[in-house]
Design a protein around this motif. Structure first.
Motif, short mmCIF file in Angstrom:
data_model
loop_
_atom_site.label_atom_id
_atom_site.label_comp_id
_atom_site.label_asym_id
_atom_site.label_seq_id
_atom_site.Cartn_x
_atom_site.Cartn_y
_atom_site.Cartn_z
N MET A 1 0.82 -1.19 0.00
CA MET A 1 0.00 0.00 0.00
C MET A 1 0.87 1.25 0.00
SD MET A 1 -3.09 -1.11 2.56
CE MET A 1 -3.87 0.48 2.53
N CYS A 2 1.97 1.19 0.71
CA CYS A 2 2.88 2.33 0.75
C CYS A 2 3.42 2.64 -0.64
CB CYS A 2 4.02 2.05 1.72
SG CYS A 2 5.28 3.33 1.80
N VAL A 3 3.84 1.61 -1.34
CA VAL A 3 4.38 1.80 -2.69
C VAL A 3 3.29 2.32 -3.62
CG1 VAL A 3 5.30 0.56 -4.70
CG2 VAL A 3 6.21 0.09 -2.43
N LEU A 19 3.94 5.39 8.26
CA LEU A 19 3.91 5.80 9.67
C LEU A 19 2.75 5.16 10.41
CD1 LEU A 19 4.86 9.60 9.60
CD2 LEU A 19 6.26 7.65 10.33
N GLY A 20 1.65 4.88 9.70
CA GLY A 20 0.54 4.17 10.33
C GLY A 20 0.97 2.78 10.77
N ALA A 21 1.70 2.08 9.90
CA ALA A 21 2.21 0.75 10.25
C ALA A 21 3.24 0.85 11.36
CB ALA A 21 2.81 0.09 9.02
N TYR A 87 -2.87 7.24 6.87
CA TYR A 87 -2.30 6.80 8.14
C TYR A 87 -3.22 5.79 8.83
CZ TYR A 87 -0.64 7.04 12.97
OH TYR A 87 -0.19 6.72 14.22
N GLY A 88 -4.48 6.17 8.95
CA GLY A 88 -5.44 5.33 9.68
C GLY A 88 -5.64 3.96 9.06
N THR A 94 -2.36 -2.97 10.19
CA THR A 94 -1.26 -3.55 10.96
C THR A 94 -1.72 -3.99 12.36
OG1 THR A 94 0.28 -2.13 9.76
CG2 THR A 94 1.11 -3.18 11.76
N ILE A 95 -2.54 -3.19 13.00
CA ILE A 95 -2.96 -3.48 14.37
C ILE A 95 -3.90 -4.68 14.43
CG2 ILE A 95 -5.03 -2.06 14.69
CD1 ILE A 95 -2.07 -1.90 17.08
#
Length: 179
Positions: A1-3, A19-21, A87-88, A94-95
């Motif tokens: 998702m970042c990429v 940064l969310g991860a 971010y969310g 991840t959470i």
């Protein structure tokens, strides 16, 4: 998702997604490092529900990514609402991954973290987890943004399809493992 977000929306969007991860990693690291075993146990006891919720979220995000047409590449600053969404979504992704807490419990237990009761050591370790993860996402989003202009719409469409299929696959695996 970042990429994918870096390619579609720019480096800032990709980095904020990372940064969310990193924040979710820090939350789990803090739970383990500070010896909050009751909460860790609750999360482990709820792992079936977490896997189902996380799996459904992954399938939804994967289908959305698969169906997405290449976004217009916009070099203008990303608005705060879009960054908060970036971010969310990665924080939630991840959470809700029970493997993350299991990994932290295993690694920190192997290192003897939390046994000494030294708060300063725990703070340094959690800070290191966050900063290390954030640095990784910064380097990745920066590297991807350098090649961003070389990707055609057809290449972006293919990236969306592959990313979507992989994310759906992880979602199906999470759902399967909950059974």
């Amino acid at each position: 998702m970042c990429v994918q977000r870096t390619l579609s929306n720019g480096r800032l969007s990709g980095f904020v997604s990372g940064l969310g991860a990193a924040s979710a990693d820090a939350v789990y690291g803090a739970l383990v490092a500070f010896g909050i075993t009751a909460l860790s146990s609750l999360l482990l006891d709820s792992q079936t529900a977490i896997r189902i919720g996380g799996g459904l979220l992954l399938v939804y995000l994967g289908v959305q990514a698969f169906r997405a047409e290449p976004a217009e590449r916009d070099e203008s600053p990303t608005d705060a609402q879009s960054l908060a969404k970036d971010y969310g979504s990665t924080f939630l992704l991840t959470i809700t991954n029970p493997v993350t807490i299991l990994a932290f419990v295993s690694i920190f237990t192997g290192l003897g973290v939390g046994l000494s009761g030294n708060t300063l050591d725990a703070v340094a370790l959690v800070g290191g987890v966050f900063l290390g993860s954030a640095l990784w996402w910064f380097v990745l989003s920066t590297a991807v943004s350098l090649f961003r202009t070389r990707f055609t719409d057809e290449t972006m469409r293919l990236i969306n399809r592959v990313a979507g299929a992989v994310i759906v696959g992880f979602g199906v695996f999470a759902l399967w493992s909950a059974i």
